[in-house]
Design a protein around this motif. Sequence first.
Motif, PDB file in Angstrom:
ATOM      1  N   SER A  62       0.208  -6.813 -25.246  1.00  0.00           N
ATOM      2  CA  SER A  62       1.093  -5.993 -24.405  1.00  0.00           C
ATOM      3  C   SER A  62       0.383  -5.544 -23.137  1.00  0.00           C
ATOM      4  CB  SER A  62       1.589  -4.777 -25.189  1.00  0.00           C
ATOM      5  OG  SER A  62       2.436  -5.182 -26.237  1.00  0.00           O
ATOM      6  N   VAL A  63      -0.824  -5.044 -23.283  1.00  0.00           N
ATOM      7  CA  VAL A  63      -1.557  -4.523 -22.121  1.00  0.00           C
ATOM      8  C   VAL A  63      -1.837  -5.631 -21.112  1.00  0.00           C
ATOM      9  CG1 VAL A  63      -3.757  -3.498 -21.394  1.00  0.00           C
ATOM     10  CG2 VAL A  63      -2.542  -2.558 -23.362  1.00  0.00           C
ATOM     11  N   THR A  64      -2.294  -6.786 -21.584  1.00  0.00           N
ATOM     12  CA  THR A  64      -2.567  -7.871 -20.633  1.00  0.00           C
ATOM     13  C   THR A  64      -1.284  -8.369 -19.980  1.00  0.00           C
ATOM     14  OG1 THR A  64      -2.585  -9.547 -22.406  1.00  0.00           O
ATOM     15  CG2 THR A  64      -4.723  -8.619 -21.743  1.00  0.00           C
ATOM     16  N   GLY A  65      -0.175  -8.280 -20.683  1.00  0.00           N
ATOM     17  CA  GLY A  65       1.106  -8.671 -20.100  1.00  0.00           C
ATOM     18  C   GLY A  65       1.476  -7.816 -18.899  1.00  0.00           C
ATOM     19  N   PHE A  66       1.090  -6.545 -18.920  1.00  0.00           N
ATOM     20  CA  PHE A  66       1.383  -5.654 -17.801  1.00  0.00           C
ATOM     21  C   PHE A  66       0.542  -5.976 -16.559  1.00  0.00           C
ATOM     22  CE2 PHE A  66       2.592  -2.553 -21.266  1.00  0.00           C
ATOM     23  CZ  PHE A  66       3.954  -2.608 -21.015  1.00  0.00           C
ATOM     24  N   LEU A  67      -0.538  -6.721 -16.737  1.00  0.00           N
ATOM     25  CA  LEU A  67      -1.445  -6.991 -15.617  1.00  0.00           C
ATOM     26  C   LEU A  67      -1.028  -8.173 -14.752  1.00  0.00           C
ATOM     27  CD1 LEU A  67      -4.869  -6.372 -17.422  1.00  0.00           C
ATOM     28  CD2 LEU A  67      -3.543  -4.785 -16.003  1.00  0.00           C
ATOM     29  N   PHE A  68      -0.062  -8.952 -15.206  1.00  0.00           N
ATOM     30  CA  PHE A  68       0.401 -10.084 -14.401  1.00  0.00           C
ATOM     31  C   PHE A  68       1.084  -9.568 -13.135  1.00  0.00           C
ATOM     32  CE2 PHE A  68      -0.034 -12.263 -18.468  1.00  0.00           C
ATOM     33  CZ  PHE A  68      -0.621 -13.460 -18.058  1.00  0.00           C
ATOM     34  N   PRO A  69       0.990 -10.329 -12.046  1.00  0.00           N
ATOM     35  CA  PRO A  69       1.639  -9.888 -10.803  1.00  0.00           C
ATOM     36  C   PRO A  69       3.160 -10.031 -10.897  1.00  0.00           C
ATOM     37  CG  PRO A  69       0.619 -12.052 -10.501  1.00  0.00           C
ATOM     38  CD  PRO A  69       0.252 -11.575 -11.877  1.00  0.00           C
ATOM     39  N   ILE A  70       3.804  -8.948 -11.272  1.00  0.00           N
ATOM     40  CA  ILE A  70       5.253  -8.927 -11.455  1.00  0.00           C
ATOM     41  C   ILE A  70       5.829  -7.964 -10.426  1.00  0.00           C
ATOM     42  CG2 ILE A  70       7.117  -8.366 -13.055  1.00  0.00           C
ATOM     43  CD1 ILE A  70       5.106  -8.957 -15.334  1.00  0.00           C
ATOM     44  N   HIS A  71       6.915  -8.348  -9.825  1.00  0.00           N
ATOM     45  CA  HIS A  71       7.556  -7.506  -8.816  1.00  0.00           C
ATOM     46  C   HIS A  71       8.886  -7.014  -9.360  1.00  0.00           C
ATOM     47  CE1 HIS A  71       4.443  -8.947  -6.168  1.00  0.00           C
ATOM     48  NE2 HIS A  71       4.781 -10.192  -6.487  1.00  0.00           N
ATOM     49  N   GLY A  72       8.981  -5.720  -9.524  1.00  0.00           N
ATOM     50  CA  GLY A  72      10.205  -5.144 -10.058  1.00  0.00           C
ATOM     51  C   GLY A  72      10.211  -5.159 -11.581  1.00  0.00           C
ATOM     52  N   PHE A  73      11.227  -4.532 -12.126  1.00  0.00           N
ATOM     53  CA  PHE A  73      11.356  -4.465 -13.590  1.00  0.00           C
ATOM     54  C   PHE A  73      11.926  -5.780 -14.101  1.00  0.00           C
ATOM     55  CE2 PHE A  73      13.321  -3.364 -17.623  1.00  0.00           C
ATOM     56  CZ  PHE A  73      12.276  -2.666 -18.221  1.00  0.00           C
ATOM     57  N   THR A  74      11.295  -6.334 -15.146  1.00  0.00           N
ATOM     58  CA  THR A  74      11.738  -7.595 -15.738  1.00  0.00           C
ATOM     59  C   THR A  74      11.947  -7.406 -17.236  1.00  0.00           C
ATOM     60  OG1 THR A  74       9.498  -8.357 -16.274  1.00  0.00           O
ATOM     61  CG2 THR A  74      10.330  -8.874 -14.056  1.00  0.00           C
ATOM     62  N   PRO A  75      12.643  -8.337 -17.884  1.00  0.00           N
ATOM     63  CA  PRO A  75      12.767  -8.268 -19.348  1.00  0.00           C
ATOM     64  C   PRO A  75      11.391  -8.275 -20.037  1.00  0.00           C
ATOM     65  CG  PRO A  75      14.375  -9.799 -18.467  1.00  0.00           C
ATOM     66  CD  PRO A  75      13.482  -9.407 -17.316  1.00  0.00           C
ATOM     67  N   ALA A  76      10.435  -8.997 -19.464  1.00  0.00           N
ATOM     68  CA  ALA A  76       9.091  -9.029 -20.053  1.00  0.00           C
ATOM     69  C   ALA A  76       8.460  -7.635 -20.056  1.00  0.00           C
ATOM     70  CB  ALA A  76       8.203 -10.012 -19.291  1.00  0.00           C
ATOM     71  N   LEU A  77       8.640  -6.885 -18.979  1.00  0.00           N
ATOM     72  CA  LEU A  77       8.123  -5.512 -18.945  1.00  0.00           C
ATOM     73  C   LEU A  77       8.835  -4.645 -19.976  1.00  0.00           C
ATOM     74  CD1 LEU A  77       7.720  -4.861 -15.109  1.00  0.00           C
ATOM     75  CD2 LEU A  77       5.922  -5.264 -16.799  1.00  0.00           C
ATOM     76  N   GLY A  78      10.125  -4.843 -20.124  1.00  0.00           N
ATOM     77  CA  GLY A  78      10.876  -4.096 -21.131  1.00  0.00           C
ATOM     78  C   GLY A  78      10.370  -4.364 -22.536  1.00  0.00           C
ATOM     79  N   VAL A  79      10.117  -5.636 -22.835  1.00  0.00           N
ATOM     80  CA  VAL A  79       9.573  -5.994 -24.153  1.00  0.00           C
ATOM     81  C   VAL A  79       8.203  -5.357 -24.340  1.00  0.00           C
ATOM     82  CG1 VAL A  79       8.718  -7.913 -25.572  1.00  0.00           C
ATOM     83  CG2 VAL A  79      10.917  -8.116 -24.396  1.00  0.00           C
ATOM     84  N   GLY A  80       7.380  -5.373 -23.296  1.00  0.00           N
ATOM     85  CA  GLY A  80       6.048  -4.769 -23.379  1.00  0.00           C
ATOM     86  C   GLY A  80       6.107  -3.277 -23.644  1.00  0.00           C
ATOM     87  N   ILE A  81       7.011  -2.588 -22.984  1.00  0.00           N
ATOM     88  CA  ILE A  81       7.161  -1.138 -23.183  1.00  0.00           C
ATOM     89  C   ILE A  81       7.642  -0.835 -24.598  1.00  0.00           C
ATOM     90  CG2 ILE A  81       8.536   0.879 -22.486  1.00  0.00           C
ATOM     91  CD1 ILE A  81       8.433  -0.380 -19.586  1.00  0.00           C
ATOM     92  N   VAL A  82       8.639  -1.571 -25.054  1.00  0.00           N
ATOM     93  CA  VAL A  82       9.136  -1.378 -26.423  1.00  0.00           C
ATOM     94  C   VAL A  82       8.031  -1.679 -27.432  1.00  0.00           C
ATOM     95  CG1 VAL A  82      10.764  -2.265 -28.150  1.00  0.00           C
ATOM     96  CG2 VAL A  82      11.552  -1.761 -25.832  1.00  0.00           C
ATOM     97  N   SER A  83       7.287  -2.757 -27.196  1.00  0.00           N
ATOM     98  CA  SER A  83       6.190  -3.128 -28.092  1.00  0.00           C
ATOM     99  C   SER A  83       5.146  -2.012 -28.173  1.00  0.00           C
ATOM    100  CB  SER A  83       5.542  -4.429 -27.625  1.00  0.00           C
ATOM    101  OG  SER A  83       4.491  -4.787 -28.490  1.00  0.00           O
ATOM    102  N   CYS A  84       4.803  -1.429 -27.043  1.00  0.00           N
ATOM    103  CA  CYS A  84       3.815  -0.336 -27.049  1.00  0.00           C
ATOM    104  C   CYS A  84       4.309   0.859 -27.859  1.00  0.00           C
ATOM    105  CB  CYS A  84       3.480   0.077 -25.618  1.00  0.00           C
ATOM    106  SG  CYS A  84       2.442  -1.123 -24.742  1.00  0.00           S
TER     107      CYS A  84
END
Length: 164
Positions: free
Chosen positions: A53-75
């Motif tokens: 989850s933590v490494t997923g947040f480090l990717f260069p992402i612009h704006g809120f994405t489903p991947a960020l949502g999954v990461g937040i829920v996972s945390c």
Amino acid sequence: MILGMSIPAFTLLHVIISLIAIGSGLIAVGGMFASHKLPSTTALFLLTTILTSVTGFLFPIHGFTPALGVGIVSCAILITALFGYYRKNLTGSWRWIYVVAAIAALYLNVFVVVVQSFIKVAALNALAPTHSEPPFVITQVAVMAIFILIGIIAAVKFRPITPI
């Protein structure tokens, strides 16, 4: 560059961590079925799932994405699992709360693998290029059904002896 690594190198590290999380998670679930805590395997599963989850947040992402949502829920789920396992020692209702949280965290890792497979594997992408086609939906529903069944079995069978 992410943490001094090229994006492809960091992506590979993230994928390796994710696969270790899934593998150790499956072993930990097997332990639940046998009513064993498997402390080392469980620690590896929880640690690598957190790192995923933590490494997923480090990717260069612009704006809120489903991947960020999954990461937040996972945390949030992982915090619950850690609390139930390490702070509450699986006592009382924390046993089944931990089981549900751990299996939900594992499910989210597998969910992401399925999504990434449909993105990266040409044959799968051809079947469901927008991820709304029946092959993708059927696969995700089947994976969810399997994890619900696993969760029910684990919640019933996982009754480790806990210190008083």
